[in-house]
Write an enzyme that holds these catalytic residues in place. Structure first.
Site, PDB file in Angstrom:
ATOM      1  CG  LEU A 142      -1.975  -1.035   1.407  1.00 36.93           C
ATOM      2  CD1 LEU A 142      -2.672  -0.856   2.755  1.00 36.93           C
ATOM      3  CD2 LEU A 142      -2.983  -0.965   0.278  1.00 36.93           C
ATOM      4  CG  ASP A 143       0.577   4.400  -2.869  1.00 27.91           C
ATOM      5  OD1 ASP A 143       1.373   3.540  -3.301  1.00 27.91           O
ATOM      6  OD2 ASP A 143      -0.177   5.067  -3.595  1.00 27.91           O
ATOM      7  NE  ARG A 144       6.146   7.908   3.166  1.00 25.62           N
ATOM      8  CZ  ARG A 144       7.272   7.679   3.862  1.00 25.62           C
ATOM      9  NH1 ARG A 144       7.231   7.696   5.174  1.00 25.62           N
ATOM     10  NH2 ARG A 144       8.401   7.454   3.228  1.00 25.62           N
TER      11      ARG A 144
END
Length: 334
Positions: A142-144
């Site tokens: 997942l993106d940050r």
């Protein structure tokens, strides 16, 4: 020196990672010289073949790990081990856990993997469950700044099966997003190739012609859940491919950026989302459990998403558990 030979599987979250970096993440005490010696002598193998430090790993690959030197006492400059507080924090993120699978509720702002300037990340926190074969494995990313469900495999076999489900597009992922404007039609499929530009924190993806060098196919299904007039819309998004920043780039491409997105916003979305964090949440994952049956996990709204829902008057109970078709349960194994 440990005398055990291990066969470990590469998770989807480790796809395209260099072999030497893959080793360092697991056994940081093994020096570069020691690793090179093991590689030159053929004791480390990838899918049965010799490899070098720069070999790029692929999800599902098997890595033969020979007996490794024991860890010596902590040397000056080494990264500290997890503190009891770190361990407690890692365990507090658990949504679901059994003998083979862990599902975490990843908060916004916590990176999945480390980098030059990133020392706090999920991959580091996995040491809370142990090292070596005891250490859970990332199987997707997942993106940050994206919150929500993050799955881990607790055994090499479970990790390989989960990673395979993601690679073969057998995992149903549902994201919730608040976007600028009122997308028309209210539901559909975005089928648009994407290409990466830049590196590290400056990496962006943009729409591309299929014939452009580096362009990769990307497909996102979307459904409108609720509207705040014509200002903002609560969307359910389902990626059928797993490209970097895919959902963010696709929504920008159709003229409705996700609010709170500094990379893929426009003037309208930046003004509308002022003060909000990225309004993107991995709400639900459904896929086959490695041990049999079906695994369905949902993550509650993060505080960042709750702020967006409150601003525009959305009620999370308006949404179907499975907005793209068959109705589903609230989470767990069945």
């Amino acid at each position: 020196m440990s005398r055990e030979v291990k066969i470990l599987f590469v998770g989807a979250g480790e796809d395209d990672v260099r072999l030497d970096r893959w080793f360092k993440r697991r056994w940081p005490h093994v020096s570069h010289i020691q690793l090179q010696k093991l590689l030159r002598s053929g004791q480390i193998r990838v899918d049965g073949a010799r490899a070098d430090a720069a070999t790029r790993l692929t999800a599902g690959a098997q890595v033969r790990v020979p007996p490794l030197p024991e860890q010596q006492e902590k040397r000056e400059g080494e990264k500290p081990k997890l503190t009891p507080r770190d361990v407690a924090y890692a365990k507090s993120l658990v949504l679901y856990e059994d003998e083979e699978v862990i599902a975490l509720n990843k908060p916004s702002g916590l990176a999945v993997q480390g980098g030059t300037k990133t020392t706090k990340h999920v991959d580091r926190l996995l040491s809370a469950w142990g090292e070596g074969l005891e250490r859970p494995r990332l199987v997707h990313r997942l993106d940050r700044d994206t919150s929500g469900v993050l799955l881990l495999g607790k055994t090499p076999n479970a990790a390989a099966r989960l990673a395979g489900a993601f690679a073969r597009r057998r995992a149903k992922k549902t994201y919730w997003a608040i976007v600028a404007g009122d997308p028309r039609p209210p539901e559909g499929v975005i089928d648009l190739h994407l290409v990466k530009k830049g590196i590290g924190d400056r990496e962006l993806v943009r729409p591309a012609d299929p014939k452009e060098f580096g362009a990769e196919p990307a497909e996102t299904e979307y459904v409108t859940v609720s509207r705040a007039g014509h200002r903002a819309t609560w969307m359910a998004l389902r990626p059928h491919t797993g490209r970097t920043h895919q959902l963010r780039a696709h929504m920008q491409a159709i003229g409705h950026p996700i609010l709170g997105d500094p990379k893929y916003g426009n003037e309208e979305s930046n003004e509308l989302g002022r003060g909000l964090a990225l309004q993107l949440h991995a709400r639900r994952i459904e896929l086959d459990h490695p041990g049999g049956g079906r695994l369905v996990i949902e993550a509650p709204l993060s505080k960042e998403m709750k702020e967006g829902f409150e601003r525009f008057g959305f009620d999370e109970h308006e949404a179907d558990a499975e907005p793209f078709g068959r109705k589903g349960g609230k989470g767990g194994r069945r």
